[in-house]
Design a protein around this motif. Structure first.
Motif, PDB file in Angstrom:
ATOM      1  N   MET A  77     -30.910  22.265  -0.865  1.00  0.00           N
ATOM      2  CA  MET A  77     -30.230  22.446  -2.142  1.00  0.00           C
ATOM      3  C   MET A  77     -28.754  22.781  -1.968  1.00  0.00           C
ATOM      4  O   MET A  77     -27.952  22.605  -2.890  1.00  0.00           O
ATOM      5  N   ALA A  78     -28.369  23.252  -0.782  1.00  0.00           N
ATOM      6  CA  ALA A  78     -26.946  23.511  -0.532  1.00  0.00           C
ATOM      7  C   ALA A  78     -26.145  22.214  -0.455  1.00  0.00           C
ATOM      8  O   ALA A  78     -24.943  22.211  -0.744  1.00  0.00           O
ATOM      9  N   ILE A  79     -26.794  21.115  -0.077  1.00  0.00           N
ATOM     10  CA  ILE A  79     -26.064  19.850   0.112  1.00  0.00           C
ATOM     11  C   ILE A  79     -25.514  19.318  -1.208  1.00  0.00           C
ATOM     12  O   ILE A  79     -24.326  18.956  -1.286  1.00  0.00           O
ATOM     13  N   VAL A  87     -13.629  25.577  -3.863  1.00  0.00           N
ATOM     14  CA  VAL A  87     -13.819  26.535  -2.772  1.00  0.00           C
ATOM     15  C   VAL A  87     -14.927  27.528  -3.113  1.00  0.00           C
ATOM     16  O   VAL A  87     -15.715  27.916  -2.247  1.00  0.00           O
ATOM     17  N   ARG A  88     -15.014  27.935  -4.387  1.00  0.00           N
ATOM     18  CA  ARG A  88     -16.090  28.852  -4.771  1.00  0.00           C
ATOM     19  C   ARG A  88     -17.460  28.189  -4.604  1.00  0.00           C
ATOM     20  O   ARG A  88     -18.415  28.807  -4.125  1.00  0.00           O
ATOM     21  N   LEU A  89     -17.564  26.925  -5.008  1.00  0.00           N
ATOM     22  CA  LEU A  89     -18.827  26.208  -4.818  1.00  0.00           C
ATOM     23  C   LEU A  89     -19.148  26.037  -3.339  1.00  0.00           C
ATOM     24  O   LEU A  89     -20.306  26.197  -2.927  1.00  0.00           O
ATOM     25  N   LEU A  90     -18.135  25.720  -2.537  1.00  0.00           N
ATOM     26  CA  LEU A  90     -18.360  25.569  -1.104  1.00  0.00           C
ATOM     27  C   LEU A  90     -18.811  26.889  -0.486  1.00  0.00           C
ATOM     28  O   LEU A  90     -19.703  26.903   0.378  1.00  0.00           O
ATOM     29  N   ALA A  91     -18.203  28.005  -0.918  1.00  0.00           N
ATOM     30  CA  ALA A  91     -18.605  29.310  -0.387  1.00  0.00           C
ATOM     31  C   ALA A  91     -20.073  29.594  -0.697  1.00  0.00           C
ATOM     32  O   ALA A  91     -20.813  30.104   0.154  1.00  0.00           O
ATOM     33  N   GLY A  92     -20.503  29.253  -1.914  1.00  0.00           N
ATOM     34  CA  GLY A  92     -21.909  29.453  -2.262  1.00  0.00           C
ATOM     35  C   GLY A  92     -22.827  28.568  -1.447  1.00  0.00           C
ATOM     36  O   GLY A  92     -23.880  29.018  -0.955  1.00  0.00           O
ATOM     37  N   ALA A  93     -22.443  27.295  -1.281  1.00  0.00           N
ATOM     38  CA  ALA A  93     -23.263  26.376  -0.489  1.00  0.00           C
ATOM     39  C   ALA A  93     -23.341  26.822   0.963  1.00  0.00           C
ATOM     40  O   ALA A  93     -24.423  26.794   1.580  1.00  0.00           O
TER      41      ALA A  93
END
Length: 317
Positions: free
Chosen positions: A227-229, A263-269
């Motif tokens: 789900m991170a992808i 960047v916020r989405l990438l940090a969560g992923a």
């Protein structure tokens, strides 16, 4: 304006401000009061500055100073520690960021999971498609890892594998994200490519009858890692939106604005993938019975999906 006129004109506003502060402390608040509070606080600060400059006396400045301090505490509150700020982002703000652009999330999910599921099913009904993707070296690696006797790793090996999984799997998220710079084409490519390669690996273990060991191994961390992808894909396409569709802003301004969201989405992923690497290193390879791992994996999927769908709802912004 002399001291007497200053007090006559401004003191009613100070009294109203003091009453507002008292009401807010007692949780008596409405939208109109909250909307007006910052402007009234700024006016109070100006009054304090004027009273000090014109030396209207300690009685006036002390009264205003106390009101300004009370207003500041209400307006800005107590500063959060970095740890509590990070926890709030991961538990509340991050799932809100994902849901804020649900359409983009579903596009990325489809681009990844459609080839993933097709290649997984092909392992049972059309294995030639799987064998065209999974080369001899990867087949041999899968067979030795999941087809032979179970090898129990020691603690040192678990730590080494944890570092390897972090480096490899988080690297996938960053490549998907960085592909957004190429007008989103790189992100689209990596979403589909990872769907094909991972789906082919799943399909091959079905074709080679390696499923029980393989699926028990992947059950615990699969929900977080997979789900991170799509979330990393959202981050990459956010960058692409700033380049392709800046709207009325300049392209550089739109890119900077989108970069913060990306960047916020990438940090969560990346955090999801980091957690998946931890589970993969210290749980997935453990000698726990397969049935227990399947139950834990099913619960993991429920938790991750509910977190993305409902996390942060009802929390104060």
């Amino acid at each position: 304006m002399n001291r007497r006129r200053f007090l006559t004109v401004r003191q009613p506003d100070w009294q109203r401000f003091a009453a507002t502060v008292k009401g807010l402390r007692r949780r008596k608040r409405d939208d109109a009061t909250l909307a007006e509070f910052p402007s009234r606080f700024r006016a109070l600060c100006q009054d304090l500055s004027l009273a000090r400059h014109r030396r209207y006396g300690l009685g006036v400045t002390n009264q205003l100073n106390d009101l300004v301090q009370d207003g500041h505490n209400l307006l800005y509150g107590q500063r959060r520690s970095p740890l509590s700020g990070a926890a709030r982002f991961l538990l509340i703000d991050f799932p809100r960021e994902v849901r804020a652009d649900a359409g983009l999330f579903w596009i990325c999910t489809l681009l990844f999971f459609a080839p993933f599921l097709l290649l997984t099913l092909a392992g049972a009904v059309a294995p030639e498609w799987v064998l065209a993707v999974v080369g001899p070296e990867q087949r041999a690696q899968l067979a030795s890892s999941f087809g032979g006797p179970k090898i129990v790793r020691d603690a040192e090996s678990d730590v080494f594998m944890f570092g390897f999984y972090v480096w490899n799997n988080v690297g996938i998220d960053f490549r998907i994200f960085a592909g957004g710079i190429a007008f989103g084409l790189g992100t689209l490519f990596f979403l589909i490519f990872n769907g094909i390669t991972l789906g082919a690996a799943f399909g091959y273990v079905i074709h080679a009858d390696l499923g029980p060991s393989f699926f028990a191994f992947t059950a615990g961390h699969g929900s977080l890692e997979l789900m991170a992808i799509p979330v990393a894909g959202m981050a990459g396409l956010k960058l692409a939106q700033g380049i392709i569709a800046p709207g009325r802003s300049s392209r550089s301004h739109a890119l900077r604005a989108r970069a913060g969201q990306a960047v916020r989405l990438l940090a969560g992923a990346a955090t999801m993938t980091f957690m998946a690497a931890f589970v993969e290193a210290f749980w997935s390879a453990s000698p726990v019975p397969h049935e227990v791992k399947y139950v834990v994996g099913a619960l993991g999927w429920i938790v991750v999906l509910c977190f993305l769908a409902f996390g942060g709802r009802g929390a104060a912004r």
